[in-house]
Write a protein that holds these residues in place. Structure first.
Motif, PDB file in Angstrom:
ATOM      1  N   GLN A  98      49.349  27.159  39.749  1.00 36.60           N
ATOM      2  CA  GLN A  98      50.310  26.640  38.779  1.00 36.60           C
ATOM      3  C   GLN A  98      49.597  26.253  37.482  1.00 36.60           C
ATOM      4  O   GLN A  98      48.507  25.678  37.513  1.00 36.60           O
TER       5      GLN A  98
ATOM      6  N   GLU B 169      48.919  24.169  34.026  1.00 38.62           N
ATOM      7  CA  GLU B 169      49.007  22.751  33.669  1.00 38.62           C
ATOM      8  C   GLU B 169      49.574  22.655  32.255  1.00 38.62           C
ATOM      9  O   GLU B 169      49.048  23.272  31.336  1.00 38.62           O
TER      10      GLU B 169
ATOM     11  N   ASN C 179      50.092  19.667  30.388  1.00 37.96           N
ATOM     12  CA  ASN C 179      49.412  18.626  29.612  1.00 37.96           C
ATOM     13  C   ASN C 179      50.243  18.196  28.400  1.00 37.96           C
ATOM     14  O   ASN C 179      49.862  18.376  27.248  1.00 37.96           O
TER      15      ASN C 179
ATOM     16  N   LYS D 271      45.957  29.463  34.317  1.00 40.49           N
ATOM     17  CA  LYS D 271      44.960  29.835  35.323  1.00 40.49           C
ATOM     18  C   LYS D 271      45.239  31.276  35.736  1.00 40.49           C
ATOM     19  O   LYS D 271      46.383  31.641  35.996  1.00 40.49           O
TER      20      LYS D 271
END
Length: 192
Positions: free
Chosen positions: A30, A32, A34, A158
């Motif tokens: 998953q 991120e 932020n 990712k």
């Protein structure tokens, strides 16, 4: 008579395959996001209200005057008396000029001036019913300023995770090929 015969027996080879299927796995971690939200800044400024009270007129009404008011009052009184004196001198001149009326103008003017001296001199101005306090208020507006700081996004992506196990094919022999030759009906050696 018996004729010798050749007899042949053959078996075919049988080949077997051992297969292992390939395995491919894909995992997507998953991302991120932020996210961060900075709070907004709100500034409210309320300027002071100005209240001004002037009681100088009220003080003057009860006889307590500032030096400026006292000098202004005396100047006004002096101007009034000066104009009255000019008017009186003008009237006295007119009366003295009229000889033909047979009036004893000098004696009459002297009598009038003698009575006026007895009336008194300077009198301060009379008090007024008005309180004389001037009040003024000046309200200042409220200043509101809003500063938006916004938000920031720092995404972290990712890559997918790949794992691959290749398949495998292994051949093996179930049965080998075989050829048997035999001679029938002969007295020959049957072994070959």
């Amino acid at each position: 008579m018996q004729i010798p015969q050749l007899r042949m027996e053959s078996t075919f080879a049988q080949l077997g395959l051992s297969m292992r299927k390939p395995i491919q796995e894909i995992k997507q971690p998953q991302a991120e996001m932020n996210l961060s939200q900075k709070p907004a800044e709100l500034n409210i400024e309320q300027a002071k209200t100005e209240l001004q009270m002037d009681s100088s007129q009220a003080r003057a009404n009860i006889g307590i005057m500032t030096s400026m008011q006292f000098s202004d009052t005396n100047a006004a009184y002096g101007r009034e008396k000066w104009l009255q004196t000019i008017a009186e001198k003008s009237q006295e001149g007119d009366r003295l000029m009229r000889i033909y009326t047979r009036e004893n103008a000098i004696a009459e003017i002297g009598r009038e001036k003698g009575l006026r001296v007895l009336e008194g001199g300077y009198r301060p101005p009379s008090t007024s019913n008005d309180e004389g306090v001037d009040i003024s208020a000046q309200a200042r507006p409220v200043v509101i300023s809003v500063k938006r700081n916004g938000m920031s996004i720092n995404p972290v992506t990712k890559p997918p995770e790949l794992s691959y196990t290749p398949g495998k094919v292994e051949p093996y022999m179930i049965q080998y090929n075989n050829l048997k030759i035999s001679v029938i009906g002969s007295h020959l050696d049957q072994m070959m």
